[in-house]
Design an enzyme around this catalytic site. Structure first.
Site, PDB file in Angstrom:
ATOM      1  N   ARG A   2     -45.453  10.867 -50.750  1.00 36.26           N
ATOM      2  CA  ARG A   2     -45.140  10.046 -50.135  1.00 36.26           C
ATOM      3  C   ARG A   2     -46.636  10.431 -48.782  1.00 36.26           C
ATOM      4  O   ARG A   2     -46.916   9.036 -47.983  1.00 36.26           O
ATOM      5  CB  ARG A   2     -43.918   9.893 -49.034  1.00 36.26           C
ATOM      6  CG  ARG A   2     -42.607   8.659 -49.962  1.00 36.26           C
ATOM      7  CD  ARG A   2     -42.492   9.403 -51.244  1.00 36.26           C
ATOM      8  NE  ARG A   2     -41.608   8.881 -51.482  1.00 36.26           N
ATOM      9  CZ  ARG A   2     -40.562   8.894 -51.457  1.00 36.26           C
ATOM     10  NH1 ARG A   2     -39.777  10.674 -51.154  1.00 36.26           N
ATOM     11  NH2 ARG A   2     -39.108   8.476 -52.368  1.00 36.26           N
ATOM     12  N   ASP A  58     -44.528  10.503 -56.650  1.00 34.82           N
ATOM     13  CA  ASP A  58     -43.777   9.806 -56.868  1.00 34.82           C
ATOM     14  C   ASP A  58     -44.440   7.967 -56.821  1.00 34.82           C
ATOM     15  O   ASP A  58     -45.099   7.430 -57.251  1.00 34.82           O
ATOM     16  CB  ASP A  58     -43.181   9.623 -55.119  1.00 34.82           C
ATOM     17  CG  ASP A  58     -41.812   9.612 -55.397  1.00 34.82           C
ATOM     18  OD1 ASP A  58     -41.584   7.696 -55.236  1.00 34.82           O
ATOM     19  OD2 ASP A  58     -40.381  10.234 -54.571  1.00 34.82           O
ATOM     20  N   HIS A  71     -39.179   6.607 -59.873  1.00 33.73           N
ATOM     21  CA  HIS A  71     -40.260   6.910 -58.857  1.00 33.73           C
ATOM     22  C   HIS A  71     -41.975   6.916 -59.660  1.00 33.73           C
ATOM     23  O   HIS A  71     -42.465   8.634 -59.724  1.00 33.73           O
ATOM     24  CB  HIS A  71     -39.823   7.982 -58.006  1.00 33.73           C
ATOM     25  CG  HIS A  71     -38.418   8.266 -57.117  1.00 33.73           C
ATOM     26  ND1 HIS A  71     -39.085   7.649 -55.922  1.00 33.73           N
ATOM     27  CD2 HIS A  71     -37.111   8.285 -57.334  1.00 33.73           C
ATOM     28  CE1 HIS A  71     -37.841   7.016 -55.437  1.00 33.73           C
ATOM     29  NE2 HIS A  71     -36.477   7.499 -56.007  1.00 33.73           N
ATOM     30  N   ASP A  78     -33.771  10.797 -60.012  1.00 32.66           N
ATOM     31  CA  ASP A  78     -33.499  10.535 -59.429  1.00 32.66           C
ATOM     32  C   ASP A  78     -33.344   8.674 -58.853  1.00 32.66           C
ATOM     33  O   ASP A  78     -34.687   8.215 -59.939  1.00 32.66           O
ATOM     34  CB  ASP A  78     -32.993  10.934 -57.871  1.00 32.66           C
ATOM     35  CG  ASP A  78     -34.798  10.954 -57.474  1.00 32.66           C
ATOM     36  OD1 ASP A  78     -35.748  11.464 -58.376  1.00 32.66           O
ATOM     37  OD2 ASP A  78     -34.892  10.359 -56.236  1.00 32.66           O
ATOM     38  N   GLU A  79     -32.647   8.206 -58.986  1.00 38.87           N
ATOM     39  CA  GLU A  79     -33.022   7.276 -58.549  1.00 38.87           C
ATOM     40  C   GLU A  79     -33.966   5.605 -60.063  1.00 38.87           C
ATOM     41  O   GLU A  79     -34.850   5.851 -58.923  1.00 38.87           O
ATOM     42  CB  GLU A  79     -33.489   6.662 -57.308  1.00 38.87           C
ATOM     43  CG  GLU A  79     -32.967   7.049 -55.864  1.00 38.87           C
ATOM     44  CD  GLU A  79     -33.421   7.093 -54.963  1.00 38.87           C
ATOM     45  OE1 GLU A  79     -32.255   7.046 -53.897  1.00 38.87           O
ATOM     46  OE2 GLU A  79     -34.401   7.657 -54.551  1.00 38.87           O
ATOM     47  N   TRP A 102     -28.166  16.443 -54.522  1.00 42.19           N
ATOM     48  CA  TRP A 102     -28.621  15.256 -53.730  1.00 42.19           C
ATOM     49  C   TRP A 102     -27.278  15.085 -53.027  1.00 42.19           C
ATOM     50  O   TRP A 102     -26.833  13.781 -51.929  1.00 42.19           O
ATOM     51  CB  TRP A 102     -29.897  15.257 -52.719  1.00 42.19           C
ATOM     52  CG  TRP A 102     -29.992  14.027 -54.306  1.00 42.19           C
ATOM     53  CD1 TRP A 102     -30.296  13.215 -55.870  1.00 42.19           C
ATOM     54  CD2 TRP A 102     -30.248  12.559 -53.890  1.00 42.19           C
ATOM     55  NE1 TRP A 102     -30.251  12.378 -56.086  1.00 42.19           N
ATOM     56  CE2 TRP A 102     -30.405  11.751 -54.596  1.00 42.19           C
ATOM     57  CE3 TRP A 102     -29.832  12.578 -52.157  1.00 42.19           C
ATOM     58  CZ2 TRP A 102     -30.426  10.323 -54.264  1.00 42.19           C
ATOM     59  CZ3 TRP A 102     -30.286  11.065 -51.583  1.00 42.19           C
ATOM     60  CH2 TRP A 102     -30.717   9.964 -52.695  1.00 42.19           C
ATOM     61  N   TYR A 127     -30.888  17.621 -45.064  1.00 41.10           N
ATOM     62  CA  TYR A 127     -32.096  16.692 -45.330  1.00 41.10           C
ATOM     63  C   TYR A 127     -33.105  16.625 -43.609  1.00 41.10           C
ATOM     64  O   TYR A 127     -32.512  16.086 -43.556  1.00 41.10           O
ATOM     65  CB  TYR A 127     -32.117  15.317 -45.844  1.00 41.10           C
ATOM     66  CG  TYR A 127     -31.927  15.015 -46.788  1.00 41.10           C
ATOM     67  CD1 TYR A 127     -32.017  16.189 -47.769  1.00 41.10           C
ATOM     68  CD2 TYR A 127     -32.113  13.903 -47.724  1.00 41.10           C
ATOM     69  CE1 TYR A 127     -31.440  16.271 -49.263  1.00 41.10           C
ATOM     70  CE2 TYR A 127     -31.975  13.701 -49.308  1.00 41.10           C
ATOM     71  CZ  TYR A 127     -32.047  14.952 -50.422  1.00 41.10           C
ATOM     72  OH  TYR A 127     -32.170  14.318 -51.341  1.00 41.10           O
ATOM     73  N   ASP A 187     -35.391  15.269 -42.864  1.00 38.22           N
ATOM     74  CA  ASP A 187     -36.793  13.999 -42.041  1.00 38.22           C
ATOM     75  C   ASP A 187     -35.145  13.160 -41.666  1.00 38.22           C
ATOM     76  O   ASP A 187     -35.887  12.518 -40.944  1.00 38.22           O
ATOM     77  CB  ASP A 187     -36.561  13.056 -43.981  1.00 38.22           C
ATOM     78  CG  ASP A 187     -35.975  12.857 -44.559  1.00 38.22           C
ATOM     79  OD1 ASP A 187     -34.944  13.754 -44.619  1.00 38.22           O
ATOM     80  OD2 ASP A 187     -35.734  11.776 -44.901  1.00 38.22           O
ATOM     81  N   THR A 231     -41.106  12.245 -46.707  1.00 38.75           N
ATOM     82  CA  THR A 231     -43.048  12.887 -45.467  1.00 38.75           C
ATOM     83  C   THR A 231     -42.705  10.682 -45.928  1.00 38.75           C
ATOM     84  O   THR A 231     -43.834  10.653 -45.742  1.00 38.75           O
ATOM     85  CB  THR A 231     -43.533  13.374 -45.762  1.00 38.75           C
ATOM     86  OG1 THR A 231     -43.473  12.981 -47.865  1.00 38.75           O
ATOM     87  CG2 THR A 231     -43.170  14.444 -46.205  1.00 38.75           C
ATOM     88  N   GLU A 232     -41.407   9.712 -46.201  1.00 40.91           N
ATOM     89  CA  GLU A 232     -41.813   8.206 -45.742  1.00 40.91           C
ATOM     90  C   GLU A 232     -42.546   8.242 -44.234  1.00 40.91           C
ATOM     91  O   GLU A 232     -43.564   7.304 -44.249  1.00 40.91           O
ATOM     92  CB  GLU A 232     -40.869   8.109 -46.005  1.00 40.91           C
ATOM     93  CG  GLU A 232     -40.235   7.441 -47.399  1.00 40.91           C
ATOM     94  CD  GLU A 232     -38.891   7.916 -47.603  1.00 40.91           C
ATOM     95  OE1 GLU A 232     -39.325   9.446 -47.536  1.00 40.91           O
ATOM     96  OE2 GLU A 232     -37.908   7.982 -48.857  1.00 40.91           O
TER      97      GLU A 232
HETATM   98  C1  TNX Z   1     -33.551   9.647 -51.487  1.00 43.67           C
HETATM   99  S1  TNX Z   1     -33.315  12.334 -52.827  1.00 43.67           S
HETATM  100  C2  TNX Z   1     -34.266   9.953 -52.811  1.00 43.67           C
HETATM  101  C3  TNX Z   1     -36.084  10.595 -51.481  1.00 43.67           C
HETATM  102  C4  TNX Z   1     -36.381   9.434 -50.188  1.00 43.67           C
HETATM  103  C5  TNX Z   1     -35.247   9.973 -49.490  1.00 43.67           C
HETATM  104  C6  TNX Z   1     -34.985   9.776 -48.011  1.00 43.67           C
HETATM  105  C7  TNX Z   1     -33.988  11.919 -53.611  1.00 43.67           C
HETATM  106  C8  TNX Z   1     -33.438  13.175 -54.909  1.00 43.67           C
HETATM  107  N1  TNX Z   1     -34.498  10.402 -53.641  1.00 43.67           N
HETATM  108  O1  TNX Z   1     -36.426   9.542 -53.256  1.00 43.67           O
HETATM  109  O2  TNX Z   1     -37.318  10.215 -50.216  1.00 43.67           O
HETATM  110  O3  TNX Z   1     -34.309   9.674 -50.380  1.00 43.67           O
HETATM  111  O4  TNX Z   1     -34.201  10.424 -47.595  1.00 43.67           O
END
Ligand code: TNX
Length: 534
Positions: free
Chosen positions: A157, A186, A256, A318-319, A385, A410, A412, A462-463
């Site tokens: 990021r 990412d 991502h 993830d995600e 996480w 976390y 951040d 690090t957004e």
């Molecule tokens: C979730 S933690 C994410 C990241 C983001 C973060 C922000 C994870 C595996 N995925 O892509 O940066 O939250 O806190």
């Protein structure tokens, strides 16, 4: 005058705060003057640790030969095998220092403790005074609670310069942490040179703009670029290795991955040209499930593994939204051909292909806890996480887990409510007290199950962290408390007791010139994150 000088020298020394706290510490009366003239005795593997140690202690010209008299002796000693490879025994007596361990890492950690017996200014890279550093006599026996003591940093990021990463390795090693998890790719940037696929960097490492706030959406108008050459990363790996830190790379897939798809659109599902993302959050564009895409990532990982000898390789996971796979005829055909019932299973199939490839190369896969969702690949390790449940499920399924629940780890998240110390956008709070309260073994696990918790990690996404100074301020001093949670024996820590210890410890960070947040006396809103996820 002589009498006064003697009184000063023999005045009892204040007992330094040791952080992370060792397993056992027995203070003795007396002190030892450690100077550049004190000889060091070490042989074989111990000599390399000794050379680095002497430099860290400001004993630049110390000789390594001893002929009787007071000395620092470093030795590898099998009789200490019970303390593990990272454990050590350190004795400071009036007539010298003896440091023993069954293996080199233990000697290195013993030196880190010896460093903390010196005054804080010794951390500033200053040479020892002519009369030597005054070291209080003590006997310390020590070793870590967990084998995996990690810190993650997102350099995708916001790219962070190599100089910062080297400093970060020093800080991790000083706190007896041993894994640096580098989040290299990412949606908003691809940061590692891959020779076979040059557009990953020439296209994927640049974005045109950067989001600064999400409610409402605001952008800085500033482009952002940066990547590491393989040679630079090799230098980082070697620097870390000398300090017993393993650098674990992370290459995100199948989510991502927008920067990679922007560089090579054939990796995506839609065929639409894409830009490297400028905004944060979860993006719909994910990798497709074609054989060619899996080969592409295997080739990428081969180059990554050639740079990073780490046994563990993180593949993200993830995600990854499943909409594009639901809508893609090719993905649906793949699912049917494989006899899979859901897109979650399709993601697991993807990850299994990659796990098998890593295994062929003698490596092991680590992924965020979403990799559990459609069934877990053999031999995979889960990084939990979204709370603790991923870790619990992984262990119960016979896998290892590394704990990184965002509510406690976390960094951040904001450290206080003080508006003067606010980031441009904060998401939740994590106070120093709350980091110290973290217990890595979930309560739900039995003692036998708990053995599969390898350890824990902090994360710095690090957004909203644009540069190295801001990153250090977010990391410290909370990272120091986290290091203690992972190294020191389990114990309920009261913030009233620990806070003055941290006040003393941060003088070392200050001498090193590490940017940091103040040691915050206020427990903020219970430290509970205000943004809920998962
Ligand atoms: C979730 S933690 C994410 C990241 C983001 C973060 C922000 C994870 C595996 N995925 O892509 O940066 O939250 O806190």
């Amino acid at each position: 005058m002589v009498v006064i000088a003697m009184l000063v020298i023999s005045a009892p020394l204040a007992r330094p705060e040791l952080l992370p706290e060792p397993v056992s510490v027995r203070w003795k009366t007396g002190q030892f003057a450690l100077s550049s003239r004190t000889p060091w005795k070490a042989s074989g593997e111990a000599s390399a640790v000794g050379r680095l140690g002497r430099a860290q202690l400001g004993l630049m010209d110390a000789s390594s030969s001893a002929n009787g008299g007071p000395a620092v002796s470093l030795s590898l000693d099998d009789r200490l095998a019970g303390l593990g490879r990272e454990g050590y025994r350190l004795e400071v007596g009036r007539s010298g220092v003896s440091l023993r361990s069954a293996a080199a890492p233990g000697l290195f950690y013993g030196i880190q403790t010896l460093r903390q017996l010196l005054p804080a200014e010794a951390f500033g890279g200053k040479a020892a005074p002519r009369t030597g550093w005054r070291v209080p006599c003590v006997e310390i026996e020590d070793g870590p609670r967990f084998p995996w003591r990690g810190a993650h940093i997102d350099v995708a990021r916001h790219y962070m310069p190599k100089s910062f990463l080297l400093r970060f390795v020093d800080a991790l090693a000083m706190h007896k942490m041993n894994v640096l998890h580098l989040h290299l790719t990412d949606d908003q940037g691809w940061r590692i040179e891959i020779k076979r696929y040059p557009k990953l960097v020439s296209v994927g490492s640049h974005r045109k703009d950067t989001q600064t706030n999400d409610q409402p959406d605001e952008f800085s108008g500033k482009p952002h670029s940066g990547h590491y050459t393989q040679a630079e990363l090799r230098e980082l790996v070697a620097y870390a290795k000398a300090r017993f830190v393993t650098v674990m790379p992370e290459i995100e897939m199948p989510g991502h991955s927008q920067a990679a798809i922007a560089a090579y659109p054939e990796l995506g599902n839609t065929g639409r040209p894409l830009k490297v993302a400028t905004g944060w959050g979860v993006h719909e564009d994910v990798l497709n499930v074609e054989d060619a895409t899996i080969r592409f990532y295997e080739n990428v990982l081969d180059e990554v593994m050639a740079v990073f000898p780490s046994e563990y390789v993180h593949i993200g996971g993830d995600e990854a939204p499943k909409r594009q796979w639901r809508e893609s005829p090719a993905a649906q055909a793949r699912m049917r051909a494989l006899g899979l019932k859901s897109e979650d299973e399709l993601q697991s199939w993807f990850i299994r292909q990659i796990a098998a490839h890593l295994k062929k190369r003698g490596r092991r896969l680590v992924g965020w806890d979403e990799i559990l969702e459609g069934g877990l690949a053999d031999n995979a390790t889960v990084m939990s996480w979204r709370g603790e449940k991923g870790g619990v499920a992984a262990v119960r399924g016979g896998h290892d887990a590394i704990m990184a629940p965002h509510e406690w780890t976390y960094l951040d998240q904001r450290q206080t409510d003080d508006p003067a110390l606010e980031l441009p956008r904060g998401w939740g709070h994590l106070s120093l007290a709350r980091v110290w309260s973290y217990e890595p073994v979930p309560k739900a696990l039995s003692d036998a199950e708990a053995k599969r918790i390898l350890g824990a990690q902090t994360a710095l996404w690090t957004e909203v962290i644009p540069d190295a100074v801001t990153a250090e301020r977010q990391l410290f001093p909370r990272l120091c408390a986290f290091a203690e949670v992972m190294w020191s024996p389990r114990r309920v820590r009261s913030y009233e007791r620990e806070r003055p210890r941290m006040e003393a410890h941060v003088a070392r960070l200050d001498a090193l010139g590490v940017a940091r947040h103040p040691v915050d006396p206020i427990e903020v809103r219970g430290g509970v994150p205000s943004q809920s996820r998962s």
